[in-house]
Motif scaffolding. Structure first.
Motif, short mmCIF file in Angstrom:
data_model
loop_
_atom_site.label_atom_id
_atom_site.label_comp_id
_atom_site.label_asym_id
_atom_site.label_seq_id
_atom_site.Cartn_x
_atom_site.Cartn_y
_atom_site.Cartn_z
N ALA A 73 0.44 -1.23 -0.43
CA ALA A 73 0.24 0.07 -0.18
C ALA A 73 1.14 0.98 0.09
O ALA A 73 1.18 1.52 0.88
N GLU A 74 1.39 1.48 -1.24
CA GLU A 74 2.85 2.84 -1.39
C GLU A 74 2.01 3.64 -1.06
O GLU A 74 2.64 4.72 -0.13
N ALA A 75 0.68 4.30 -1.64
CA ALA A 75 -0.09 5.76 -1.20
C ALA A 75 -0.20 5.84 1.18
O ALA A 75 0.30 6.91 0.88
N ALA A 76 -1.19 4.72 1.09
CA ALA A 76 -0.96 4.63 2.82
C ALA A 76 0.63 5.57 3.47
O ALA A 76 0.32 5.33 4.34
N LYS A 81 4.55 12.71 -6.60
CA LYS A 81 4.62 12.10 -4.82
C LYS A 81 5.32 13.86 -4.85
O LYS A 81 4.84 14.49 -3.81
N LYS A 82 6.12 14.41 -5.01
CA LYS A 82 6.66 15.74 -5.19
C LYS A 82 5.66 16.90 -4.69
O LYS A 82 5.45 17.95 -4.54
N LYS A 83 4.84 17.02 -5.82
CA LYS A 83 4.44 17.67 -6.95
C LYS A 83 2.81 17.86 -5.13
O LYS A 83 2.50 18.80 -4.70
N VAL A 84 2.02 16.81 -4.65
CA VAL A 84 1.13 16.61 -3.42
C VAL A 84 2.03 16.50 -2.34
O VAL A 84 1.50 17.15 -1.94
N TRP A 85 3.58 16.38 -1.91
CA TRP A 85 4.11 16.66 -0.71
C TRP A 85 4.46 17.69 -0.42
O TRP A 85 5.15 18.56 0.69
#
Length: 504
Positions: free
Chosen positions: A129-132, A205-209
């Motif tokens: 569960a990579e996103a979790a 991922k970088k855009k999200v976080w």
């Protein structure tokens, strides 16, 4: 965050249809429930039913607005690929990873909302569960990983022949040079396909976080890492303090014939036993849908077994629509009445019934644990993933026999393998044979029984140990398990609301 409250909230989550990654821990979590703690399971609508039989576990779904089929796409490709990893690089990797990239932001948003709503003291997360995992890491939750020893970079050379079908498995195992050269060549060939995908995912991922997320290696090294195992099945190895092997979490299981779903099964098993019949149980789990040709050859071999052993019957757990066609094409009419097909059954009950003499399996870890616990010898036909290595360990432990190659085996090999188990002398007497590596592992019923009792003793002690470990980490964190030279300190949590990101 871990609290000082007397009542803890433990959240266990998975994102894929990986029930076997989380279900073993339900027994340990039940002990925590009996101590008064709150247990919650989080997944999507498709998988939330994993805990229907565990009434003490609350269910929290992230809904079905995101239908993540990355692994399904990958497995479909793996089961239909022609030989060669060049094709795999150009088709399976991009196709399977595209849903991962496209749904990542939405999945992290859903997990973030679920985590905030449940407010857990500890989150136990399936390593798939990579996103979790990313959400828990970036938002600074106290979490642990439910994983496997020998995955995510360890022992990957054993996965290559089962997935890519480069060469026969026996050829692969005989030559360390072949493994080294091929692994290097795979890096060269797969690199052009993998690097753009990883780059695209990392950009998302970088855009999200708003910053880089921890790597898998960093996550695995800096958090509690639980792995279910059976003592004696794999060679002993030194593990980091935070990697804790526990299990198997199993208990003696007797089929309850008062339950309508079990009544006919209990009657069938007891009738076989009363008439001095022997049962072969066959199950390949949910991963066999793409391996119809392999299953067909298996049942051609089972037909030979039935012809040579008048007292043998077969119980096949299969929900695939092709089961009838396979029986009609591969099994002679006079043998079909000795084969019972059920779409679902309580496997632990079958494997702990004394009439069951052989278990034919793909070699998934959960199935192996249940077979060892029940004291049933195995015939393994590994299909993919960790299964080839699992099968090697089972054979080397002397508690089963492995079909050497899923692509080339013939029906007579199934007969020979079953005979080597059914005809083995009882007790400590051993039947020696040479496998394709030139080794002579010794199958014996004595070893099967010894492994059975090891598994049962370990299960009793591991249940309490795992429950205590989970409660300890929920209360105080896992810093005491992380060596100082690998510990990574992060300055602050990252909180996301909708599509915005705030550093706390």
């Amino acid at each position: 965050m871990a609290s000082n409250h007397s009542t803890l909230t433990i959240l266990i989550v998975c994102e894929e249809a990986t029930r076997s990654h989380v279900a073993p821990y339900f027994e340990a979590l039940q002990l925590l429930h009996l101590r008064g703690h709150r247990i919650v399971f989080g997944s999507n609508n498709e998988n939330i039913s994993f805990v229907n039989d565990h009434k003490f576990i609350e269910q929290r779904s992230i809904g079905d607005s995101v239908s993540f089929k990355g692994i399904d796409t990958l497995m479909e490709k793996l089961t239909t690929l022609p030989v060669g990893y060049k094709t795999f690089a150009s088709t399976a990797i991009p196709d399977s990873m595209q849903p991962v990239i496209e749904t990542y932001a939405e999945r992290t948003r859903l997990w973030s909302a679920l985590f905030a709503d449940v407010d857990p003291d500890l989150i136990l997360i399936d390593f798939f569960a990579e996103a979790a995992l990313d959400t828990a890491a970036m938002e600074r939750y106290n979490f642990g990983v439910l994983g496997m020893v020998g995955f995510k970079g360890f022992l990957t050379e054993w996965f290559i022949p089962s997935i890519m079908n480069l060469v026969s498995q026996e050829t692969w195992m005989e030559s360390g040079l072949l493994r080294a050269v091929t692994s290097a060549d795979m890096v060269r060939v797969l690199g052009p396909a993998v690097v753009p995908v990883e780059t695209a995912l990392n950009a998302v991922k970088k855009k999200v976080w708003g910053q880089a997320v921890p790597s898998w290696q960093e996550i695995a090294a800096n958090h509690l890492y639980l792995s279910v195992s059976t003592p004696g099945l794999r060679p002993a190895q030194k593990l980091p303090p935070n990697v804790i092997a526990v299990g198997p979490f199993l208990k003696p299981f007797i089929l309850d014939e008062s339950q309508p779903s079990n009544a006919n099964l209990v009657k069938y098993l007891n009738q076989l036993e009363s008439t001095k019949k022997r049962l072969i149980y066959v199950s390949f789990g949910s991963g066999a849908s793409g391996f119809q040709d392999i299953v067909a050859r298996l049942f051609a071999g089972i037909n030979l077994v039935l012809q040579n052993h008048a007292d043998v019957h077969v119980l096949w757990s299969c929900k695939e629509s092709y089961s009838t066609a396979i029986l009609e094409s591969q099994v002679s009419p006079d043998n079909r009445d000795r084969i019972q097909v059920l779409p679902w059954l309580a496997q632990r009950g079958v494997l702990q019934h004394s009439v069951t003499k052989v278990f034919i399996t793909h070699g998934g870890l959960s199935s192996i644990h249940e077979s060892v616990f029940g004291g049933v010898p195995m015939l393994l036909i590994p299909l993919f993933g960790d299964q080839p290595l699992n099968a090697i360990h089972v054979q080397d432990a002397g508690i089963g026999v492995r079909i050497k190659d899923k692509l080339t085996f013939v029906p007579s090999e199934v007969l020979d393998a079953v005979d080597s188990i059914l005809n083995a002398p009882p007790g400590s007497a051993r039947l020696r044979y040479k496998d394709e590596r030139g080794c002579s592992p010794e199958f014996s019923h004595d070893k099967v029984q010894k492994m059975k009792w090891m598994a049962r003793m370990s299960s009793e002690s591991s249940l309490l140990f795992a429950a205590n470990t989970i409660e300890t980490v929920a209360r105080v964190g896992a810093d005491h398990l992380i060596p100082a030279d690998v510990k990574v300190e992060r300055r602050g949590a990252v909180s996301r609301v909708g599509n915005s990101v705030t550093v706390v």
